[in-house]
Design a protein around this motif. Structure first.
Motif, mmCIF file in Angstrom:
data_model
loop_
_atom_site.group_PDB
_atom_site.id
_atom_site.type_symbol
_atom_site.label_atom_id
_atom_site.label_comp_id
_atom_site.label_asym_id
_atom_site.label_seq_id
_atom_site.Cartn_x
_atom_site.Cartn_y
_atom_site.Cartn_z
ATOM 1 N N GLN A 1 6.028 3.706 0.141
ATOM 2 C CA GLN A 1 5.371 2.351 -0.060
ATOM 3 C C GLN A 1 5.689 1.467 0.870
ATOM 4 O OE1 GLN A 1 6.250 0.774 -3.977
ATOM 5 N NE2 GLN A 1 4.391 -0.541 -3.694
ATOM 6 N N ARG A 2 4.781 0.893 1.678
ATOM 7 C CA ARG A 2 5.033 -0.111 2.809
ATOM 8 C C ARG A 2 5.987 -1.007 2.255
ATOM 9 N NH1 ARG A 2 0.596 -2.665 6.472
ATOM 10 N NH2 ARG A 2 0.611 -0.414 7.320
ATOM 11 N N GLY A 3 6.860 -1.232 3.289
ATOM 12 C CA GLY A 3 8.047 -2.178 3.011
ATOM 13 C C GLY A 3 9.203 -1.673 2.037
ATOM 14 N N ILE A 4 9.160 -0.606 1.409
ATOM 15 C CA ILE A 4 9.985 -0.093 0.355
ATOM 16 C C ILE A 4 10.325 1.431 0.769
ATOM 17 C CG2 ILE A 4 10.702 0.207 -1.982
ATOM 18 C CD1 ILE A 4 8.379 -1.629 -2.644
ATOM 19 N N ASN B 1 0.718 -1.342 0.174
ATOM 20 C CA ASN B 1 0.082 0.091 0.076
ATOM 21 C C ASN B 1 0.855 1.332 0.001
ATOM 22 O OD1 ASN B 1 -2.116 -1.701 0.043
ATOM 23 N ND2 ASN B 1 -2.427 -1.405 2.237
ATOM 24 N N LEU B 2 0.215 2.332 -0.280
ATOM 25 C CA LEU B 2 0.785 3.658 -0.264
ATOM 26 C C LEU B 2 0.603 4.198 0.897
ATOM 27 C CD1 LEU B 2 2.697 5.717 -1.953
ATOM 28 C CD2 LEU B 2 0.437 6.763 -2.677
ATOM 29 N N CYS B 3 1.690 4.610 1.702
ATOM 30 C CA CYS B 3 1.260 5.212 3.002
ATOM 31 C C CYS B 3 1.572 6.909 3.142
ATOM 32 C CB CYS B 3 2.536 4.569 4.155
ATOM 33 S SG CYS B 3 2.003 2.875 4.099
ATOM 34 N N LEU B 4 0.610 7.449 3.923
ATOM 35 C CA LEU B 4 0.892 8.873 4.022
ATOM 36 C C LEU B 4 0.903 9.332 5.358
ATOM 37 C CD1 LEU B 4 -1.237 8.282 1.510
ATOM 38 C CD2 LEU B 4 -0.797 10.637 0.764
ATOM 39 N N CYS B 5 1.787 10.082 5.912
ATOM 40 C CA CYS B 5 1.873 10.465 7.283
ATOM 41 C C CYS B 5 2.170 12.051 7.500
ATOM 42 C CB CYS B 5 3.020 9.532 7.918
ATOM 43 S SG CYS B 5 3.266 9.740 9.768
ATOM 44 N N LEU B 6 1.396 12.559 8.120
ATOM 45 C CA LEU B 6 1.677 13.952 8.615
ATOM 46 C C LEU B 6 2.366 14.091 9.702
ATOM 47 C CD1 LEU B 6 0.705 16.867 7.770
ATOM 48 C CD2 LEU B 6 -1.372 16.542 8.981
ATOM 49 N N GLU B 7 3.630 14.963 9.705
ATOM 50 C CA GLU B 7 4.474 14.791 10.717
ATOM 51 C C GLU B 7 5.215 16.229 10.932
ATOM 52 O OE1 GLU B 7 7.713 12.271 9.525
ATOM 53 O OE2 GLU B 7 6.565 10.278 10.256
ATOM 54 N N ASN C 1 -3.555 11.415 11.486
ATOM 55 C CA ASN C 1 -2.175 11.828 11.028
ATOM 56 C C ASN C 1 -1.612 10.557 9.977
ATOM 57 O OD1 ASN C 1 -1.628 10.230 13.014
ATOM 58 N ND2 ASN C 1 0.404 11.115 13.324
ATOM 59 N N TYR C 2 -2.324 9.605 9.989
ATOM 60 C CA TYR C 2 -1.771 8.403 9.062
ATOM 61 C C TYR C 2 -2.707 7.904 8.237
ATOM 62 C CZ TYR C 2 0.366 3.870 7.890
ATOM 63 O OH TYR C 2 1.022 2.863 7.289
ATOM 64 N N GLN C 3 -2.592 7.601 6.820
ATOM 65 C CA GLN C 3 -3.515 7.050 5.942
ATOM 66 C C GLN C 3 -2.735 6.096 5.207
ATOM 67 O OE1 GLN C 3 -6.042 10.118 4.094
ATOM 68 N NE2 GLN C 3 -5.375 11.514 5.510
ATOM 69 N N GLU C 4 -3.487 5.325 4.411
ATOM 70 C CA GLU C 4 -3.095 4.263 3.635
ATOM 71 C C GLU C 4 -3.930 4.174 2.324
ATOM 72 O OE1 GLU C 4 -1.852 0.181 4.781
ATOM 73 O OE2 GLU C 4 -0.519 1.152 6.331
ATOM 74 N N ILE C 5 -3.514 4.130 1.151
ATOM 75 C CA ILE C 5 -4.250 4.222 -0.297
ATOM 76 C C ILE C 5 -3.874 2.533 -0.469
ATOM 77 C CG2 ILE C 5 -4.586 5.022 -2.318
ATOM 78 C CD1 ILE C 5 -3.550 7.519 -1.611
ATOM 79 N N PRO C 6 -5.083 1.746 -0.856
ATOM 80 C CA PRO C 6 -4.833 0.323 -1.218
ATOM 81 C C PRO C 6 -3.935 0.186 -2.332
ATOM 82 C CG PRO C 6 -6.980 0.398 -0.513
ATOM 83 C CD PRO C 6 -6.328 1.955 -0.361
ATOM 84 N N PHE C 7 -3.153 -0.563 -2.594
ATOM 85 C CA PHE C 7 -2.208 -0.822 -3.533
ATOM 86 C C PHE C 7 -3.177 -0.715 -5.178
ATOM 87 C CE2 PHE C 7 -0.540 -3.870 -6.695
ATOM 88 C CZ PHE C 7 0.563 -3.311 -7.085
#
Length: 992
Positions: free
Chosen positions: A846-849, A786-792, A805-811
Motif C-alpha cells: 500500500q502506497r506510503g505503508i 492506493n494498492l500498488c502491484l509491481c512485477l520484479e 510491470n507496475y499497476q495501482e488499484i485505487p483505494f
C-alpha cells in the motif's frame, strides 16, 4: 376377665347398630326432603307451563345412587405457616358422610375450625367441607426427617378415600440482603443495571423495585426491565429517572426493603453553534475577526464533563482602504555637466506614493537641460575622434561574417531537433493506439485511470474475436493491466469499474474453453426431501462439475424451500427437528447451529444457509465503509423458533475496538432483486435492551445469535481520528494452457475470508487456471492510499512489456468495492523459446505503508503437462492451514465441523439449574459468560428467562475443538463451581 371382653363386644355391637340406625334415619330424611323439593319444583314447572313459560333441563327429583363412592372436589394444597398466623388446609368431598384430617398420622379433629355439610341444590349431591388450622409451633416441634404433612380422608358406607399429602413448611425471610443496589451516576441516554440479590427465604422471595417510595410497574413503564435474577435494567436513562431506588423482597412470611440507592443522571456539556463573525478590528488593511460559542447545548449538569475545545476563534481579515493618488516630490538639484554639455535633475512620485489603486503621478521624473555659464568641458581633438571611429567601424565590419555563420548553424540545429521530436511523437501515438483498452494505464510511478467513453457500452473488438475465433484469445490480457473480475466470458465495458460476472459475453483465454460451464448458470431447485445437508451435495457437485452434464453447467437439486438462482457450491440445508442440527456450507467456513429445542416437539422444517457471491447482492456502501464478511442468506423466512440460532462465519477485520465501528446489516429481499434493501440493525458496543440479536466478534470468527432467518453481512468503518485495518488475501493464478508467445498472470485481491477465497477458486476452476503460489494475507489500512502491484526480477528468456510491470488499484476500489473478485493481470513476453521456466515475483504494498508489503514468488516449468481433465481440485481442504510468507496469522484455519452436540439435554438442564440462580459470590451464569469471553453485552442474556442455556448454545457454536469439553469443566473449577464440573465429569467420564 371374659366378662369384661363380653361387655366390650356387646357395647361395640350396640354402638355399631346405633350408628347404622342414625345413618339410615339421616339418609331417609334427606331423601324425603329431596322428594319434597322435587314435588314443589314439578308443581312450579307445571304452573309455568300453564302460564306459557317453557323451561329446559328439569331438576332431578330424587337423590343419586346412594352407593356412589366419595369423590374429592378440593384436595389440600402445600402451604406455609408463619409465627403469628396459622396455615389453613381445606378439603371438600362429594357422596361422603364424614371428612376429616390426619397430620403426621395423628387425627387433627380438635384443630378443625370449620366443618360444613350441604346438598347442592342443582343436583342434590351431598358435599362435606372441612378446614383445619396448623400452627407454627406444631410444625416447629416436628423433628422427623420428613416434612410436616396432612392428609384428608373422606368416608361413606361405600368406602373411604384419602387425598394427596399436603406439606406445611415454616415460611421465613431473613433481614440482610446478599447484594444491595449502590448509588451510581450515569450519562443521560445511557444504560444502567442496578444489582439486587435478596435475602434468603422460604418460599423464595419475589423481587420488586421502588422509585422514590413508589412501586415501579414494568408493564406501564417499558423503559424498565426486571431481569430473572432481580436486577433493574434501565434501557435509556432520562433526567426523570433520577431518584432513590429501593429493592424489595416479599414472600408469605415478610417483606424486606434494601437501603436506598441514589441514581444521578449527569449531562456532559455540548457546544452551541458558533456566533457570527465580528466586524474586522481594522478599518483599513489587515485586522482580526472573532466568533464565540457557549457550552450550553446542553449545559453540563450534575458534574458532567465540560466541553472540550476553544470557546473563541480568531481569523485574519482585510478591509479595503481608500485609494491614494501619487504626488511628485520636489526636483533634486542639477547634476554636474557631462561631456555632451548636458545636466539632469530627478523627482519621485512618493509624496505620497500611489496606494490602494490610486493614480500614478502625471509627467516625467527626469529633466535634462543644456549647461550654461561656462560649465561645458573642453572637447577632445577631432582627429582623435575620427581615428577612433574608423577603427571601430573596421572591427564591426570584420565580425559581421562570423555572426551570419553562427545564425545559420543555430537554425539548422533547431530544424533537426523539431523533426526528431515530431518523429518521436508519431511513434508514441502509434504505440498507444496499438495497445488494448484497459482499466488502468501503467507507467512511471503513477497510473492514471482511463476516462470512460459514455457514448458506447462495449469496446470495439477485432473481427476474429467478435466472430468467436480463438486465434488470439489471450489478447485481452496482453496489455498487462488491471481488468474486471475474471469469468468464463468477458464483457469489456468502457468504464473504470470492471463488469460484474452476470454481464459476461466475450470469449476469453483458452482454445479449449469454448464449452466451459458459464458462471452465470444457476441451479434449479426441486422438491425432494431425500437430499439434505452437505452430504447430499458431494455427489451432485461432482456430477455437475465433472460429469456428462458439465457442458450444460446446471446442477439439479431437489428442495421446496431453497431460493432460486443459487449455485450448488454455495448452499447447504437440512431437515431440522427439535433435536437441532449443524448446517455447514462446504469450503466456506460458514455454519449455522440450530440448538436443541429451537423447534417445537412436533415441528419439522427444512432450513438452509447460503453464501451469496453475485455482485448485485453486496450492499451499496459509502466511501468510508467496507465489507468485512461474506454475504450470508439463511431461511426460509417466517420459521417459528423457540430459541435463537447461531450463524458462524469468518471476518477480515483486524480487531481493535478503538479503531473499528462494526455494524450488522440485514436484508429481507429475495435473491432475484437487483438492488436489495439493506438496513443496519445493530452497532457493536452500542446495543440496547431492544436489540434484536447478539453479535460475538472474535479475532477471526463472528457469531450471530438471532431468531430471524434473513440475509446478514458485517460492515465496518474507522472510528473518528482512527485508521482501521482489514486483511486482504492475495492469490496468483495462471492458465494451465497458454500460448507460446505470452504468459498471463492473474492476481486477485479479495477479503481475507474462506468464503471469498473459495469463490476465486471456483472461478479459476471453471477457467482451468492453476494456483502458482500459496495465498498470502496482507493488511490494508484505511486512509486513502492506493494498492500498488509491481512485477520484479523476471527470469531470463522472458520480459514484461515496457511500462506494464507496475499497476495501482485505487483505494476506493479495494475498500468499498462492489466486486467480489477484484483482480489485475500481468503479461510476460517469451523472447527465448529455448528457456521454458518462468521465475519472477510480484510485490504488493500500500502506497506510503511499506511495512504492510507482501511478495508472491512464481516459479513454474512450462514443460509440465497440464491436467488431463478439469477435475483437478484447486480447493484447499477444509481444516488445512495456509500460512503467509511474512509470518502473519494463517490465512485459512478452519476446524473440521463436528456433528452433533457435546452436551445432552439432561446435562444442560442440570447446569442451568446450578448456574441460573444468583449467588452472593457472583460465580453464577454471569461469571461463566465472563470466563467464556461472551460478556461484551451481558444484558442480552439477562433479559432471557434461561441465560445459562443461551450461553451454552453459543459455546457449542464457538468451540468445536476436541478439548472443548475439558476446557469447560476447567472453567467451572476456576469459578469454584465443583457441582457443575461434577455434572460434566459424570456425563463424559473421569478420563477428561
Amino acid at each position: 376377665m371374659w366378662f369384661r371382653k363380653e361387655i366390650k363386644t356387646t357395647c361395640s355391637s350396640f354402638l355399631c347398630f346405633l350408628l347404622g340406625f342414625l345413618i339410615f334415619i339421616s339418609e331417609t330424611l334427606v331423601s324425603e326432603a329431596a322428594r319434597s323439593r322435587g314435588r314443589k319444583k314439578e308443581n312450579f314447572r307445571n304452573r309455568e307451563f300453564e302460564e306459557g313459560v317453557f323451561q329446559l333441563d328439569p331438576l332431578p327429583t330424587e337423590d343419586p345412587d346412594p352407593s356412589s363412592a366419595p369423590v374429592f372436589v378440593e384436595e389440600p394444597e402445600d402451604t406455609f405457616v408463619v409465627r403469628n398466623k396459622p396455615a389453613i388446609l381445606h378439603c371438600k368431598a362429594r357422596y361422603a358422610l364424614w371428612v376429616y384430617f390426619k397430620c403426621n398420622d395423628e387425627s387433627a379433629h380438635r384443630r378443625q375450625h370449620s366443618h360444613q355439610q350441604f346438598v347442592d341444590p342443582m343436583n342434590g349431591v351431598r358435599q362435606v367441607e372441612v378446614s383445619v388450622d396448623i400452627s407454627w409451633k406444631e410444625v416447629e416441634n416436628y423433628e422427623e426427617t420428613n416434612k410436616y404433612g396432612c392428609v384428608c380422608f373422606a368416608w361413606s358406607s361405600s368406602g373411604e378415600i384419602k387425598s394427596r399429602r399436603a406439606v406445611v413448611t415454616i415460611a421465613y425471610l431473613k433481614k440482610h440482603f446478599f447484594n444491595q443496589p449502590l448509588s451510581t451516576s450515569v450519562e443521560i441516554k445511557g444504560q444502567i443495571s442496578l444489582q439486587c440479590l435478596p435475602p434468603e427465604g422460604v418460599p423464595p422471595p419475589k423481587i420488586f423495585w421502588l422509585r422514590n417510595g413508589e412501586i415501579i410497574d414494568t408493564s406501564k413503564e417499558t423503559n424498565f426491565i426486571i431481569s430473572n435474577e432481580g436486577n433493574l435494567l434501565i434501557s435509556q436513562v432520562r433526567l426523570a429517572d433520577m431518584g432513590n431506588y429501593t429493592c424489595g423482597a416479599k414472600n408469605e412470611a415478610n417483606q424486606r426493603l434494601s437501603e436506598p440507592a441514589t441514581l444521578t443522571v449527569y449531562v456532559n456539556g455540548g457546544w452551541s453553534s458558533w456566533s457570527p463573525w465580528s466586524e474586522c478590528s481594522s478599518r483599513c488593511g489587515r485586522g482580526i475577526q472573532t466568533r464565540k460559542r457557549l457550552c450550553s447545548n446542553p449545559a453540563p449538569l450534575n458534574e458532567g464533563e465540560q466541553c472540550v475545545g476553544e470557546t473563541a476563534q480568531k481569523t485574519d481579515c482585510t478591509t479595503l482602504c481608500p485609494a491614494v493618488d501619487g504626488r511628485w516630490t520636489s526636483w533634486s538639484s542639477w547634476s554636474t555637466c557631462g561631456l555632451d554639455c548636458k545636466h539632469h535633475r530627478r523627482r519621485s512620485c512618493t509624496s505620497p506614493k500611489p496606494a490602494n489603486g490610486g493614480r500614478y503621478c502625471n509627467g516625467k521624473d527626469l529633466a535634462t537641460g543644456n549647461c550654461t555659464g561656462g560649465m561645458c568641458r573642453a572637447v577632445r581633438d577631432r582627429d582623435e575622434v575620427m581615428e577612433y571611429g574608423s577603427s571601430q567601424a573596421e572591427k564591426a565590419h570584420s565580425a559581421e561574417p562570423e555572426t551570419n555563420i553562427t545564425l545559420y548553424i543555430g537554425l539548422f540545429v533547431a530544424i533537426a531537433v523539431f523533426l526528431a521530436v515530431l518523429v518521436g511523437m508519431v511513434f508514441v501515438v502509434r504505440r498507444i493506439k496499438g495497445q488494448d483498452p484497459s482499466m488502468y494505464i501503467g507507467g512511471g510511478s503513477e497510473v492514471v485511470p482511463v476516462q470512460p467513453d459514455l457514448t458506447q457500452n462495449v469496446l470495439n473488438l477485432p473481427p476474429h474475436i467478435r466472430h468467436g475465433s480463438h486465434s488470439d484469445l489471450n489478447s485481452n490480457e496482453k496489455s498487462g493491466l488491471c481488468v474486471a473480475p475474471l469469468l468464463p466470458h468477458h464483457h469489456l465495458f468502457s468504464t473504470n469499474i470492471p463488469p460484474s460476472p452476470a454481464q459476461s459475453h466475450v470469449p476469453l483465454l483458452d482454445p479449449q474453453m469454448s464449452h466451459a460451464p458459464n458462471s452465470t448458470d444457476k441451479t434449479t431447485p426441486h422438491s425432494d426431501s431425500s437430499l439434505s445437508g452437505p452430504s447430499s451435495l458431494t455427489s451432485s457437485r461432482a456430477n455437475s462439475l465433472f460429469g456428462p452434464e458439465a457442458s450444460l453447467g446446471k446442477n439439479y437439486v431437489t428442495s421446496v424451500t431453497l431460493p432460486p438462482n443459487l449455485d450448488i457450491e454455495c448452499i447447504a440445508w437440512k431437515m431440522v427437528t427439535k433435536a437441532g442440527a449443524r448446517i455447514t456450507v462446504p469450503d466456506s467456513g460458514i455454519t449455522m447451529t440450530v440448538p436443541k429445542g429451537s423447534m417445537k416437539a412436533s415441528a419439522k422444517e427444512e432450513i438452509y444457509v447460503a453464501v451469496l457471491r453475485d455482485d448485485k447482492d453486496r450492499p451499496r456502501l459509502t466511501d468510508k465503509q467496507t465489507l468485512l464478511s461474506p454475504v450470508i442468506q439463511c431461511g426460509p423466512t417466517g420459521v417459528s423458533l423457540r430459541k435463537p440460532v447461531i450463524i458462524s462465519f469468518q471476518h477480515c477485520a483486524v480487531v481493535d475496538p478503538e479503531s473499528w465501528c462494526v455494524g450488522v446489516y440485514s436484508s429481507e429481499s429475495s435473491t432475484e432483486e437487483e438492488n436489495p434493501v439493506w438496513k443496519k440493525i445493530v452497532t457493536l458496543n452500542n446495543e440496547t435492551i431492544n436489540t434484536p440479536l447478539y453479535c460475538q466478534l472474535d479475532s477471526r470468527q463472528s457469531h450471530l445469535v438471532t431468531d430471524q432467518l434473513v440475509r446478514y453481512v458485517l460492515v465496518g468503518e474507522s472510528q473518528p481520528d482512527r485508521k482501521a485495518i482489514k486483511s486482504l488475501i492475495l492469490a496468483a493464478f495462471a492458465p494451465a494452457l497458454h500460448s507460446s508467445v505470452d504468459y498471463n498472470l492473474r492476481l486477485y485481491c479479495v477479503e481475507d475470508t474462506r468464503a471469498a477465497l473459495e469463490g476465486v477458486l471456483q472461478i479459476e476452476k471453471k477457467l482451468r487456471g492453476k494456483l502458482i503460489d500459496n495465498p498470502k494475507s496482507m493488511p490494508f489500512q484505511d486512509g486513502g492510499s492506493n494498492l500498488c502491484l509491481c512485477l520484479e526480477d523476471v527470469g531470463p528468456g522472458w520480459r514484461c512489456k515496457p511500462g506494464a510491470n507496475y499497476q495501482e488499484i485505487p483505494f476506493q476500489h479495494v475498500w468499498s468495492t462492489r466486486q467480489n473478485h477484484l483482480h489485475c493481470s500481468f503479461t510476460l513476453e517469451h523472447i527465448d523459446r529455448s528457456l521454458q521456466t518462468i521465475s519472477c515475483h510480484i510485490l504488493v504494498y500500500q502506497r506510503g505503508i511499506q511495512a504492510h508489503r507482501q511478495i508472491l514468488r512464481i516459479n513454474t516449468d512450462l514443460r509440465e503437462k497440464p491436467p488431463a481433465s478439469p477435475a483437478v481440485s484447486l480447493s484447499i481442504p477444509l481444516g488445512s492451514t495456509v500460512t503467509s510468507g511474512n509470518g502473519n496469522s494463517p490465512v485459512v484455519s478452519v476446524d473440521p465441523p463436528a456433528e452433533g452436540f457435546r452436551l445432552s439435554s439432561e446435562v444442560r438442564k442440570q447446569l442451568c439449574a446450578c448456574l441460573n440462580p444468583p449467588t452472593s459470590r457472583g460465580n453464577d451464569w454471569r461469571r461463566l459468560a465472563r470466563e467464556l469471553g461472551v460478556d461484551r453485552y451481558i444484558n442480552y442474556f439477562a433479559t432471557k428467562p434461561n441465560p445459562t442455556e443461551h450461553i451454552l448454545d453459543l459455546w457449542e457454536a464457538r468451540h468445536r475443538e476436541s478439548t472443548a469439553l475439558t476446557d469447560l469443566m476447567n472453567f467451572f473449577r476456576v469459578m469454584e463451581r465443583n457441582d457443575a464440573a461434577l455434572i460434566i465429569e459424570r456425563h463424559a467420564g473421569p478420563w477428561l
